[in-house]
Design an enzyme around this catalytic site. Structure first.
Site, PDB file in Angstrom:
ATOM      1  N   GLY A 275       0.835  -1.190   0.000  1.00 54.14           N
ATOM      2  CA  GLY A 275       0.000   0.000   0.000  1.00 54.14           C
ATOM      3  C   GLY A 275       0.865   1.232   0.000  1.00 54.14           C
ATOM      4  O   GLY A 275       2.102   1.156  -0.052  1.00 54.14           O
ATOM      5  N   GLY A 276       0.253   2.380   0.073  1.00 54.83           N
ATOM      6  CA  GLY A 276       1.010   3.614   0.064  1.00 54.83           C
ATOM      7  C   GLY A 276       1.955   3.737   1.239  1.00 54.83           C
ATOM      8  O   GLY A 276       3.002   4.357   1.153  1.00 54.83           O
TER       9      GLY A 276
ATOM     10  N   VAL B 154       3.444  -5.684   3.066  1.00 51.04           N
ATOM     11  CA  VAL B 154       3.134  -6.740   4.022  1.00 51.04           C
ATOM     12  C   VAL B 154       3.697  -8.059   3.507  1.00 51.04           C
ATOM     13  O   VAL B 154       3.504  -8.408   2.334  1.00 51.04           O
ATOM     14  CB  VAL B 154       1.615  -6.870   4.249  1.00 51.04           C
TER      15      VAL B 154
ATOM     16  N   LYS C 228       4.472  -6.102   8.542  1.00 49.37           N
ATOM     17  CA  LYS C 228       4.257  -4.903   7.730  1.00 49.37           C
ATOM     18  C   LYS C 228       5.417  -3.944   7.915  1.00 49.37           C
ATOM     19  O   LYS C 228       5.787  -3.597   9.044  1.00 49.37           O
ATOM     20  CB  LYS C 228       2.955  -4.209   8.134  1.00 49.37           C
TER      21      LYS C 228
ATOM     22  N   ASP D 144     -11.099   2.288   9.914  1.00 46.48           N
ATOM     23  CA  ASP D 144     -11.208   1.634   8.600  1.00 46.48           C
ATOM     24  C   ASP D 144     -11.835   0.250   8.753  1.00 46.48           C
ATOM     25  O   ASP D 144     -11.308  -0.743   8.258  1.00 46.48           O
ATOM     26  CB  ASP D 144      -9.840   1.534   7.930  1.00 46.48           C
TER      27      ASP D 144
END
Length: 744
Positions: free
Chosen positions: A24-25, A29, A43, A137
Site C-alpha cells: 500500500g502507500g 506486508v 508490515k 477503517d
C-alpha cells in the site's frame, strides 16, 4: 518496493520472510515465520514516511496502544520495531478469507451468521476503544473469517483518538462506502468510537445482503450519499433494520453503544451461540479449513528475499494481510524442499480461486498459465479486473435455478482467471432479486448507475428481466441471460435492447419446432391431439397453434382442445384422445397436470407418442405419474451436461466443487460467462466500456459445451438450442439436441 537497506534481506527482525502478501502507500506486508515456527504477517513502513518529522514517535505511541488491545476477535500485535532503519510491526496471520472475499464468492451470510459476526466485531471494537484507539477503517476487507469467529485486522491507520496531529481536518481516512459521515466530511476532530459503530453498521448490512448501504461507483458519489442520503433499503434486512438504521444515524450521538449493539444482536439467538464453531455457512467453512491446512503444510520453503523495486503508490494504504493480494513478481525464492508444499501450489491455495479449483479436476488445472508468466498478459504485468454482476433469484421460487447458474458461473470465472486466454480477470458480484420484479427493477437501476459494473449475467426469470430491461437498456448494459425466454424483440424498446441483450435461451414461441420435428421426423405421427392448457396462458395457445399449422402443412392431421386453468378431468381428456383416434398427444401444462394426464392415458391403454415441454419437466412428474411416466418425451431449452461429451470436464469440476451433478441451466451459465468473456476482449486487449462490449457481442462466435453461441439477424442467439429428454426407469434420459436426438 524499497529495498531493505541493512541486515539479512531474507529477514525482518527475527522473522524469516516467506512471500509478499500485498502493498500500500504506507508500506509492504509479508508472510513470515517466527523462530518458534509460528506464521505471522509483517508490515514494513516506507522510508518516505519513516523519515518524516515526528513519525517514529507517533509509531511508538501507536504500537504501545495496540499492545493494550485485548480481544479474542482482534488479530494481536506480536512485535514491532519503530527504531529500525525500516520500521515494521508483526501480527498473527489468519489464513481465512476476508468477509469481502467470502460474500463475493458465496453470497450474503445467513442472518444467524451476521448476528454472530456483529456481536464479535462489537466486542473487538470495544477492546480497541478501551486502548484509546479508533480503528477508522472497519470494512469487509479488514475482517478475516476463522472457524471460531471473525478477526479484525489492519491498524495501519488506527490512531489514538486524542492525538490531534493524527486526526487533523482536511484529510479523509478510511474506505468510501464504509466510512462515517464525519470521516466523509474530513472532520478529524469529530472522529471517535461512534465512527467505528457507523462503519460496523455498513459492514453488517453488506454481510447480510451483499449490498453497500450507500451504493457503489465513484468515491465522490459514495461520500456524498454517506453524508446526505438514507441507506439503500435493499441493503437493510428487515430482521436487523432497527439496529442497523440506528448504527447508520448521521449524528454520532444518535448511534448505539457497542455494548447495546452486542445486546441487540444477541437477542433471539440460541444459548451458547458465542461459543459455536459452526457460525459460518458450510462452503465458507470449507474454504477456511482448506487455507488453514495449506498454511500448516508450507514446510521448509526457502527464504524469500526482497528484490527489485516496484511502485505501489497507487495501491490502497492499508494492504490487508490476506493471500489474494500476493504479487510474486516482487520476490524471489529458491525451490522448496521435496517435503514442502510447492510454492506455486501454496500461492494458489492462498486465494479463493486456488483453493476451490484444487478440487475441480484436471480440467481446471489444464487452463493455468505457464509458471513464471503473468496470466494472459504475456508481459508479466497484472491483468486488469472487469466487474460482472450476477443478478438472479437466489431466495425465491426459482432459487434452485438461480443458485445453480451462480455456482456454474463461479466455476467459469475461476477458469478464466486461472488461465492465460484472456487479457483480464473477472470479478463476479452477486445480487439477489428473490424473483420479485420490483426488487429486480431496483437492482437494475442501482447496477446501471454503478460505473464499475461492465456487464450483467441474468436475471433468472422472465418477469424480473422485463422489469429490469429499461434500466439496463438505457445504461447500455451488456446483459447475458441464461433462462429468460421472453420475446424481447417485441418489447417497446426492442431496437435498443437487442444491441445489448444476449439471450442464451430460446423464446417460448420457438418450442413448436422440436415438437413438430419429433412428431414428423422421428415417430411419423399422422394424427396429433394438442392440449392447450389455459393455466399456461399464451405459451400454450401459441405452441398449439404453431404446431397445428406446421403439421397441416406437412399433410398431417391435428386436433386442438383447450382445458381450463382450474381442475382437469383427466379421464375425460384421455377418452377424448381415444375418440379422436390420435397417435400422439402434446400437453402444454405443468408437471402435476401432465402427471394426471399420463396416469389417465395409461389407464385408457393409450400407446401412442406423448410429449410435453420443460414446464412439465420436473422430478414430481416422475413421482406422481409412476410407471405411466415411461415413454414421455420433453422438449427443453437446457441440456444434461452429465450426458453431453463436451461437458464432461465441466461436470467433473462441478461435482468436485459442489458434491452433486450440475442442475438445469448450469452448463448454459458456464457458456454464458465464457461467451461474455470473449466479448470483453478485442485484438488481445480488454474492453472496459459497456458500449464496446455490447457492440462486440453480436460479432463473435463461441463454441461452448452446450451449444455454439452466435447472433443471427432476425433470430437472435441460439434459436436452435432446444433439446429432448425421455422418461425411462424413473428418470429423465437425455436424447440430445432436437435435430440430432438419439431416439432409439
Amino acid at each position: 518496493m524499497e529495498p531493505l537497506r541493512t541486515g539479512d534481506p531474507s529477514r525482518i527482525g527475527r522473522y524469516r520472510l516467506l512471500r509478499r502478501l500485498g502493498a500500500g502507500g504506507m508500506g509492504v506486508v509479508f508472510l513470515a515465520r517466527a523462530p518458534g515456527g509460528a506464521i505471522a504477517a509483517v508490515k514494513t513502513v516506507r522510508s518516505s514516511y519513516a523519515d518524516g518529522t515526528g513519525f517514529r514517535d507517533r509509531f511508538h505511541r501507536e504500537v504501545e496502544a495496540a499492545r493494550q488491545v485485548r480481544s479474542r476477535w482482534v488479530v494481536p500485535l506480536l512485535d514491532a520495531d519503530a527504531d529500525a532503519e525500516t520500521p515494521w510491526l508483526a501480527t498473527s496471520y489468519v489464513p481465512g478469507p476476508s468477509l469481502a472475499e467470502a460474500v463475493d464468492a458465496f453470497g450474503p451470510l445467513p442472518l444467524a451468521s451476521v448476528r454472530v459476526l456483529g456481536g464479535r466485531l462489537a466486542e473487538a471494537l470495544e477492546a480497541v476503544h478501551a486502548a484509546g484507539l479508533v480503528h477508522r477503517d472497519v470494512k469487509p476487507g479488514n475482517i478475516l473469517l476463522a472457524p471460531d469467529g471473525p478477526r479484525l485486522i489492519d491498524f495501519g491507520i488506527a490512531r489514538a483518538s486524542e492525538a490531534t496531529a493524527l486526526t487533523s481536518s482536511g484529510v479523509i481516512v478510511g474506505s468510501p462506502g464504509f466510512l462515517s459521515p464525519e470521516q466523509a466530511r474530513a472532520r478529524g476532530g469529530e472522529i471517535g468510537p461512534p465512527s467505528d459503530v457507523f462503519s460496523l453498521g455498513c459492514v453488517l448490512a453488506f454481510a447480510a445482503t451483499g449490498v453497500r448501504p450507500f451504493g457503489d461507483g465513484a468515491a465522490a458519489g459514495m461520500l456524498l450519499r454517506t453524508v446526505y442520503d438514507e441507506p439503500d433499503p435493499t441493503a437493510i434486512p428487515d430482521a436487523l433494520a432497527p439496529v442497523l438504521r440506528a448504527c447508520l444515524h448521521k449524528d454520532p450521538p444518535g448511534r448505539p453503544t457497542l455494548a447495546r449493539l452486542r445486546e441487540v444482536l444477541g437477542e433471539g439467538t440460541e444459548a451458547g451461540s458465542a461459543e459455536r464453531s459452526d457460525w459460518l455457512p458450510a462452503p465458507v467453512t470449507r474454504l477456511v479449513n482448506d487455507r488453514a491446512a495449506a498454511v500448516l503444510a508450507i514446510g521448509a520453503i526457502e527464504p524469500t528475499q526482497v528484490s527489485a523495486p516496484s511502485s505501489t503508490a497507487d495501491m490502497a494504504d492499508t494492504a490487508s494481510p490476506s493471500p489474494e493480494a500476493a504479487t510474486p513478481t516482487s520476490v524471489t525464492a529458491a525451490r522448496p524442499t521435496s517435503r514442502a508444499v510447492g510454492r506455486r501450489r501454496f500461492l494458489l491455495l492462498g486465494s479463493t480461486a486456488g483453493v476451490l479449483a484444487a478440487g475441480g479436476g484436471a480440467w481446471w488445472w489444464s487452463t493455468r498459465p505457464a509458471s513464471g508468466k503473468a496470466a494472459g498478459s504475456g508481459t508479466g504485468r497484472p491483468r486488469p479486473e472487469l466487474v460482472v454482476a450476477f443478478h438472479g433469484d437466489l431466495t425465491g421460487a426459482r432459487r434452485d435455478t438461480g443458485n445453480t447458474q451462480l455456482e456454474a458461473a463461479r466455476l467459469a470465472v475461476e477458469r478464466i482467471n486461472a488461465g492465460s486466454d484472456h487479457p483480464f480477470r473477472l470479478k463476479l458480484r452477486t445480487y439477489d432479486d428473490g424473483g420479485v420484479p420490483e426488487r429486480a427493477a431496483e437492482l437494475a437501476a442501482r447496477l446501471a448507475k454503478d460505473a464499475d459494473v461492465l456487464a450483467v449475467l441474468g436475471p433468472t426469470t422472465d418477469a424480473c428481466f422485463l422489469a429490469s430491461e429499461v434500466a439496463y437498456t438505457k445504461a447500455v448494459m451488456p446483459v447475458v441471460s441464461v433462462s429468460v425466454r421472453a420475446d424481447t424483440q417485441t418489447t417497446p424498446i426492442s431496437n435498443n435492447l437487442f444491441r445489448c441483450h444476449a439471450a442464451l435461451s430460446v423464446t417460448d414461441g420457438l418450442f413448436a419446432t422440436p415438437v413438430v420435428s419429433y412428431l414428423g421426423n422421428h415417430v411419423d405421427a399422422r394424427r396429433a391431439f394438442l392440449v392447450d392448457d389455459r393455466a399456461q396462458g399464451d405459451f400454450a395457445w401459441t405452441l398449439c397453434k404453431q404446431t397445428e399449422l406446421a403439421l397441416r402443412q406437412g399433410g398431417r392431421e391435428s386436433t386442438v382442445t383447450s382445458v381450463a386453468a382450474g381442475e382437469i378431468d383427466h379421464a375425460s381428456l384421455a377418452a377424448a384422445v381415444l375418440s379422436a383416434r390420435a397417435d400422439a398427444v402434446v400437453f402444454t401444462g405443468d408437471a402435476d397436470r401432465a402427471a394426471g394426464l399420463a396416469s389417465a392415458l395409461s389407464s385408457a391403454r393409450f400407446t401412442g407418442t406423448r410429449m410435453a415441454t420443460e414446464r412439465a419437466f420436473a422430478p414430481r412428474f416422475l413421482t406422481a405419474a409412476g410407471a405411466a411416466a415411461t415413454g414421455w418425451v420433453f422438449a427443453t431449452s437446457f441440456t444434461d451436461p452429465t450426458a453431453r461429451p463436451a461437458a464432461r470436464a465441466f461436470t467433473k469440476a462441478y461435482r468436485a466443487r459442489y458434491g452433486t451433478d450440475p442442475g438445469w441451466y448450469a452448463a448454459e451459465a458456464h457458456d454464458a460467462v465464457m461467451f461474455l468473456a470473449r466479448a470483453c476482449a478485442k485484438d488481445g486487449s480488454a474492453l472496459t466500456e459497456r458500449g464496446a462490449i455490447a457492440r462486440r457481442m453480436p460479432e463473435i462466435t463461441y463454441e461452448g459445451i452446450t451449444r455454439t453461441v452466435r447472433f443471427e439477424q432476425g433470430y437472435g442467439y441460439n434459436h436452435d438450442a432446444m433439446f429432448l429428454f425421455r422418461a425411462a426407469d424413473g428418470a429423465f434420459r437425455y436424447l440430445g439436441q432436437y435435430q440430432e436426438a438419439a431416439v432409439s
